[in-house]
Design an enzyme around this catalytic site. Structure first.
Site, PDB file in Angstrom:
ATOM      1  N   SER A 699      -8.396 -28.071 -26.609  1.00  0.00           N
ATOM      2  CA  SER A 699      -9.005 -29.276 -26.044  1.00  0.00           C
ATOM      3  C   SER A 699     -10.485 -29.112 -25.713  1.00  0.00           C
ATOM      4  CB  SER A 699      -8.253 -29.686 -24.766  1.00  0.00           C
ATOM      5  OG  SER A 699      -8.332 -28.678 -23.786  1.00  0.00           O
ATOM      6  N   LYS A 742      -6.950 -33.983 -16.021  1.00  0.00           N
ATOM      7  CA  LYS A 742      -8.351 -33.724 -16.358  1.00  0.00           C
ATOM      8  C   LYS A 742      -9.273 -34.795 -15.792  1.00  0.00           C
ATOM      9  CE  LYS A 742      -7.147 -31.263 -20.621  1.00  0.00           C
ATOM     10  NZ  LYS A 742      -7.157 -31.291 -22.093  1.00  0.00           N
TER      11      LYS A 742
END
Length: 811
Positions: A699, A742
């Site tokens: 990611s 996140k």
């Protein structure tokens, strides 16, 4: 003592009566008395029983003539009438101390040894043995070697005498008074329990040093034997004493029980009580049959038997388990919703799923409900949700911690063959709850281990399978137990470590972290009240306004849950408690300026703007088991040959992401306005700070790409922007997981913009509303969109440098 000669059935008439006239003995002749298994040593007194007519005649003749006799041992004691060849050649010259004729007609001779002699020849003409002998004097006793042997032999003799079980009391004094080595050697061997042949061998050893060595060796062996015998005797006596003590105590206990009425009558009452308890437990038929079988064994078994307590404990477990189902309590959905709202702030989606779960249990109480698994960072309320479900259902709550469990027996129990065996944690929890339809929380299911004792995760497959757990069999109970009515709830911090078959049996409900505003509300509703009670304070004694709480949330904690926040609030309240205890009047008001003296300097600060103030730095987003986090990707260019250097303890996947990002930048160098020759003349170094922490995953691909573009174009990345997403070599931005965590990490860090993969739009609704309102979301299909949205315009420079300084270094 030396062995006496064997008695015979001689009659007094054979031994006595008129004696015929015998020729006189020559001066150098000696009357010989043969003996069996007996050796007489010089200086010692020995009684001898005379049985043979020849021996009686020899003794009587010596007494009449007042002569000495020679004591010789036969070679073979079984020979009844020995000849000259049947006797040893060396014996002992002895004085007759006393001759006794007993009333039963037996004859006894008491002799005192004088000197060794050796037979030269036997003489004929007498009805007994007569021999011409050579008297052997004792050798000289001078010399250091003889003296040394003498000292050692005396010590050995004294030790042996002290080990003898029935040694004469004057023997020690006699040994200590002996002054000659020869006398000591003869005395020591005469009192030793050794074979007659060994004594004869010592008698025949004339050399004093050799004789003392032989005696010393024999003594050493006998001392060792006596020591072992003494030790065995002590152990035997101790064992006998312990048995006698046990028998005595049992007799006393039996007498006491008879006095108290607790003997056989007491045991009969106990058996009757157990029989009634088995009936009242309402066990299934097969379980009741097994219990009554064990009860019959117990009835035949004495109470002192070692297995009695094991069988009794087993029956107690069977009796105390809740076999019968309690009356079903109706579930009030409105009350359940109120309980959830009172116990937990926000979590609307999770509460809705729990209400659905409770509604199904209300409509189908006997149905197979799903196993709920709450997954989320520490401190977000997973365990308290299980307690709220139990309150809403009106059932008892019990928690089983699985963290660190690596033995299958912790789930299934130990077999009763082992000492101290117990049922597994599941059955123990059922007994503790006292109800078969309790709410059981299996906490930290992701931290199960496996070892040589088995895999507890595999044992849980049966527990958490509604199709199988109605006949769960614990190894200790050895009978089936129905777990189908237990409401199982599990918790975990991450799903990766849960085995696939086990995860397949559970419905996953994710709990993400809280925003700053949610933490503030939770602090007001729950944490302050709990900490006031924990520190002995009352509402109104301490005032903490929102500014103080926000300061603690933003600058002192950076976590997904609220455990750290609660600890810091408790620390502040303890400071206030000290002031109140010292007598300060009125409510204590805590200001923001007082936090530094109380909590120390702020532990976190916004460093995004400082980090990204130079080209080559991008702010990425990461997911961890304890919530989301931000991480910085730093890149710099140094003179070299086009190598890519990666540091920061990166995993293989993250290294591949960096390589893919560099390949995309090289491929799009012209469109990005980058001189392609700069790649060949420079080494590019990519570093991810916090080098002690391992990092991996795809990611960070977008963040690495933006850091490289920023480096090569000398344009900084916007300091208010964070990004996440996987990239492909075609420049596509691919979806990733952990979006909610996140985004919350970016929001907590004060960032205003976040760039996410466009294919993650499905996760937008999971993001808290306050984060959606305060942040700008940029959805990326391709990497070019990230370049357009994140890079600042290039700043004019008086003297542009071909190689910039190290990017991302702290000033």
């Amino acid at each position: 003592m030396a062995d006496l000669e064997m008695r015979t059935n001689d009659t007094p008439s054979e031994a006595g009566g008129a004696q015929p006239q015998l020729p006189p003995l020559p001066p150098d002749a000696l009357i010989i008395v043969p003996v069996r298994n007996t050796v007489l040593f010089p200086g010692l007194v020995l009684p001898i029983t005379l049985g043979r007519p020849k021996s009686v005649a020899a003794a009587q003749q010596a007494v009449r003539d007042q002569r000495q006799v020679g004591i010789l041992m036969q070679r073979d004691p079984e020979v009844a009438e020995p000849t000259a060849n049947d006797m040893h050649r060396m014996g002992t010259l002895a004085n007759i101390v006393r001759y006794i004729t007993a009333p039963d007609g037996s004859h006894h001779l008491v002799c005192q040894g004088e000197q060794r002699f050796q037979v030269v020849e036997y003489l004929n003409g007498w009805p007994f043995f007569v021999a011409r002998v050579l008297q052997i004097p004792e050798p000289a006793t001078t010399g250091a070697e003889v003296e040394a042997r003498f000292v050692n032999l005396r010590a050995q003799t004294l030790e042996a005498v002290q080990l003898l079980p029935q040694a004469p009391p004057d023997l020690v004094a006699a040994i200590q008074s002996i002054e000659t080595p020869a006398a000591l050697a003869d005395l020591a061997v005469s009192y030793m329990d050794v074979k007659p042949d060994e004594k004869q061998e010592v008698l025949e050893t004339v050399d004093l040093a050799a004789r003392m060595d032989k005696v010393s060796r024999l003594l050493a062996h006998r001392i060792e034997v006596l020591r072992l015998s003494q030790e065995i005797g002590r152990q035997t006596k101790a064992a006998l004493d312990e048995r006698q003590r046990e028998v005595l105590l049992r007799e006393q206990m039996a007498a006491i029980q008879r006095q108290l009425g607790e003997g056989e009558e007491g045991k009969a009452a106990e058996i009757a009580e157990l029989d009634k308890a088995i009936t009242d437990a309402k066990m299934p038929k097969d379980v009741e049959d097994a219990a009554r079988k064990e009860l019959r064994r117990l009835q035949r078994m004495p109470e002192a038997a070692g297995e009695y307590g094991m069988v009794r404990t087993y029956l107690d477990w069977l009796i105390e388990l809740p076999w019968a189902l309690p009356e079903e309590k109706p579930i009030d959905i409105k009350e359940a919703r109120r309980i959830l709202d009172d116990d937990h702030y926000d979590l609307d989606k999770i509460k809705r799923r729990i209400i659905e779960y409770l509604a199904v249990r209300k409509l189908a109480p006997t149905g197979k409900a799903p196993i709920l698994c709450f997954v989320g960072p520490p401190g977000v309320g997973k365990t308290s949700l299980g307690q709220s479900i139990a309150r809403a259902m009106g059932r008892k709550f019990v928690r089983v911690s699985l963290g660190g469990v690596h033995d299958e027996a912790e789930i299934r129990g130990h077999r009763r063959t082992y000492i101290g065996a117990l049922p597994g944690n599941i059955i123990q929890a059922i007994r503790k709850a006292g109800s078969r339809d309790c709410v059981m929380m299996l906490d930290e299911i992701d931290k199960l281990g496996a070892g040589i004792q088995g895999d507890p995760g595999a044992a849980l497959l049966e527990v958490l399978d509604p199709e199988q757990n109605n006949t769960f069999r614990d190894n200790y109970l050895a009978v089936p137990f129905d777990l189908s009515r237990v409401a199982f709830i599990t918790t975990a911090n991450m799903l990766d470590t849960i085995p696939g078959p086990l995860r397949d049996r559970m419905e996953i409900i994710s709990l993400a972290g809280y925003t700053a505003d949610e933490k503030l509300e939770i602090a007001h509703r729950y944490l302050l009240r709990r900490q006031l009670e924990a520190n002995g304070l009352k509402a109104g004694q301490v005032e903490l306004d929102d500014k103080v709480l926000r300061e603690i949330i933003q600058n002192y904690t950076r976590e997904a849950g609220v455990r750290g926040l609660e600890r810091l609030i408790g620390q502040v309240l303890r400071h206030a408690a000290v002031r109140i205890a010292e007598g300060q009047a009125g409510p204590v008001h805590i200001e923001r300026a007082e936090l530094v003296p109380i909590l120390g300097a702020p532990k976190f600060e916004s460093e995004t703007a400082m980090r990204t103030s130079v080209p080559g730095v991008a702010t990425g987003l990461a997911w961890t088991p304890v919530g989301g986090d931000i991480l910085f990707i730093e890149a710099t260019r140094i003179p070299g040959s086009g190598r890519l250097i990666l540091t920061g303890q990166l995993g293989d996947v993250m290294k591949e992401s960096a390589q893919a990002a560099l390949s995309i930048v090289k491929n799009r160098a012209v469109s990005l306005g980058i001189d392609a020759s700069r790649f060949e003349k420079s080494d590019i170094h990519v570093h991810v700070p916090a080098g002690a922490i391992p990092k991996d995953g795809p990611s960070a691909g977008v963040a690495m790409f933006m850091a490289l573009v920023s480096l090569m174009t000398e344009r900084t990345v916007r300091s208010d922007t964070a990004m996440t997403g996987e990239i492909s070599l075609r420049g596509l931005v691919l979806p990733v997981g952990g979006i909610k965590e996140k985004v919350l990490a970016a929001h907590a860090a004060g960032l205003k913009r976040v760039m996410l993969p466009a294919r993650n739009r499905r996760d937008y609704d999971d993001i808290p509303e306050i984060a959606r309102k305060e942040m700008e979301f940029i959805w990326l299909e391709r990497v070019e969109e990230a370049v357009a949205a994140a890079l600042e315009p290039k700043k004019p420079s008086d003297a542009p440098a071909s190689v910039p300084q190290l990017a991302g270094a702290d000033a």
